[in-house]
Design a protein around this motif. Sequence first.
Motif, PDB file in Angstrom:
ATOM      1  N   VAL A 287       0.868  -1.180   0.000  1.00  0.00           N
ATOM      2  CA  VAL A 287       0.000   0.000   0.000  1.00  0.00           C
ATOM      3  C   VAL A 287       0.905   1.230   0.000  1.00  0.00           C
ATOM      4  CG1 VAL A 287      -1.790   1.264   1.239  1.00  0.00           C
ATOM      5  CG2 VAL A 287      -1.786  -1.240   1.291  1.00  0.00           C
ATOM      6  N   VAL A 288       0.686   2.131  -0.955  1.00  0.00           N
ATOM      7  CA  VAL A 288       1.512   3.347  -1.059  1.00  0.00           C
ATOM      8  C   VAL A 288       0.572   4.550  -1.008  1.00  0.00           C
ATOM      9  CG1 VAL A 288       3.285   4.563  -2.354  1.00  0.00           C
ATOM     10  CG2 VAL A 288       3.083   2.074  -2.562  1.00  0.00           C
ATOM     11  N   VAL A 289       0.794   5.451  -0.041  1.00  0.00           N
ATOM     12  CA  VAL A 289      -0.083   6.601   0.160  1.00  0.00           C
ATOM     13  C   VAL A 289       0.767   7.857   0.306  1.00  0.00           C
ATOM     14  CG1 VAL A 289      -1.879   7.641   1.605  1.00  0.00           C
ATOM     15  CG2 VAL A 289      -1.799   5.151   1.317  1.00  0.00           C
ATOM     16  N   GLY A 290       0.402   8.913  -0.411  1.00  0.00           N
ATOM     17  CA  GLY A 290       1.112  10.179  -0.288  1.00  0.00           C
ATOM     18  C   GLY A 290       0.903  11.042  -1.514  1.00  0.00           C
ATOM     19  N   ASP A 291       1.668  12.120  -1.595  1.00  0.00           N
ATOM     20  CA  ASP A 291       1.601  13.037  -2.733  1.00  0.00           C
ATOM     21  C   ASP A 291       2.578  12.553  -3.804  1.00  0.00           C
ATOM     22  OD1 ASP A 291       1.677  15.157  -4.528  1.00  0.00           O
ATOM     23  OD2 ASP A 291       1.414  16.664  -2.962  1.00  0.00           O
ATOM     24  N   PHE A 292       2.035  12.115  -4.947  1.00  0.00           N
ATOM     25  CA  PHE A 292       2.865  11.550  -6.001  1.00  0.00           C
ATOM     26  C   PHE A 292       3.176  12.554  -7.122  1.00  0.00           C
ATOM     27  CE2 PHE A 292       0.256   7.592  -4.818  1.00  0.00           C
ATOM     28  CZ  PHE A 292       1.085   7.310  -3.748  1.00  0.00           C
ATOM     29  N   ASP A 293       2.799  13.799  -6.937  1.00  0.00           N
ATOM     30  CA  ASP A 293       3.092  14.799  -7.976  1.00  0.00           C
ATOM     31  C   ASP A 293       4.605  14.879  -8.202  1.00  0.00           C
ATOM     32  OD1 ASP A 293       0.478  15.461  -8.473  1.00  0.00           O
ATOM     33  OD2 ASP A 293       0.441  17.151  -7.074  1.00  0.00           O
ATOM     34  N   GLY A 294       4.991  14.821  -9.475  1.00  0.00           N
ATOM     35  CA  GLY A 294       6.408  14.900  -9.801  1.00  0.00           C
ATOM     36  C   GLY A 294       7.158  13.599  -9.644  1.00  0.00           C
TER      37      GLY A 294
END
Length: 477
Positions: free
Chosen positions: A227-234
């Motif tokens: 499970v991967v959660v966070g801000d993936f922008d860029g």
Amino acid sequence: MSETATPEGSTAAGPQEARPSMDFHPQPHGGTPKPWAFPAPERGTLPNGLTLLRCHRPGQQVVAVEVSLLAPLDAEPEGLDGVATIMARALSEGTDKHDAEEFAAELERCGATLDAYADHPGVRVALEVPASRLTKALGLLADALRAPAFPEGEIERLVNNRLDEIPHELANPARRAAKELSKELFPAGARMSRPRQGTEETVARIDAGAVRAFYQAHVRPGTATAVVVGDFDGIDLDAALADTLGAWTGSTAEPQRPTPITSDDTGRVVIVDRPGSVQTQLLIGRTGADRHERVWPAQVLGTYCLGGTLTSRLDRVLREEKGYTYGVRAFGQVLRSAPDGSGAALLAISGSVATDVTGPALADLWQVLRTLAAEGLTDDERDVAVRNLVGVAPLKYETAAAVAGTLADQVEQHLPDDFQGELYARLAETGTVEATAAAVNAFPADRLVAVLVGDASQIAGPVRELGIGEVKVVTGS
């Protein structure tokens, strides 16, 4: 015209000067609440068979990764209870690329933390790292899963550390009560009847060979979920995952089927004798419905009304009215959850009271349960519980780690990805009558196993007089 003296001896200044005025800013008011829902993940599978859940959370610059490994405690070899815990702790003690110190230094350079633990459903590995260093940290995580070194010296150190922990746990009344309750509730041959992290006897048998064998038998991408959660922008997350976790390979063997959970909740009392103790630790419980059963939302709500907060019934009587305790809590903890009915949750009441009021406190606690069954909850209790449980959710899931942990829980418990979001909707729809029935069924006054850790010479007599079940005394070791 002569000047007129003032009381201070000064002269009058003629017409009164205008007083300065103050402009007040408008008082702030709360805006319209924004709609909130538990984040929905995007599900996929990497070519190596690893199941992947990703959840983009704008603004969450610390990314959380949770990997769920299907290596349950039931799978531990006979006589090696605790090997899953040692294996989990050893995952960060060196790989085929770095020794233990180098691996720790590489994590530190990323600003990352890596933790792992074992529980009945399996092993969990948790990584947190700034988004800007995610790819590097994913590489370290992948190395730990793909090729852990399990050096003999490090395994020996971890075993010794675990052996040092056990006496401290036995000296802790709450931990001692939990150990005794598991022993009482579950059959002697069941893994759940024994300590999760093993005993002195079983942990002392663990060596690097046993750890490697357990790893090889149960840790593989085909039965794992990340499970991967966070801000993936860029961030090119697909490329980062493919180059790291996607490079992990392993056996395609079928996982071990879990043993159905059975328990004995015949009403009885076990006193763990601690001579001279000035307090008695209480742990009263049984097993009940898990998250796959329709009653779960009502059970959550009813349990919260009974003992979920300072304003609950148990606290109101035992703490506020009688002053027996600093607090008593009722809770439900999933032990293992499965759609085939083989799972269960531990339903328990926990707290501590002064030794000399152990008997009266238990009498009042049982009276609270009987009154609940006879009169039910009130609408006000139900409304407060709903507001607390549902209203706090946006704060509870502010961090990426909180979201990732809950999604990983759902994976371990074989629940749909939208379970948590639907749970809040169902809690809001649950009525007072439903919540009452669920709480009464969860905590029947005549079907509870009570474990008391305290001075048996002072508390055994008053407890026997209550007539809440057979009373036996065991040593505190």
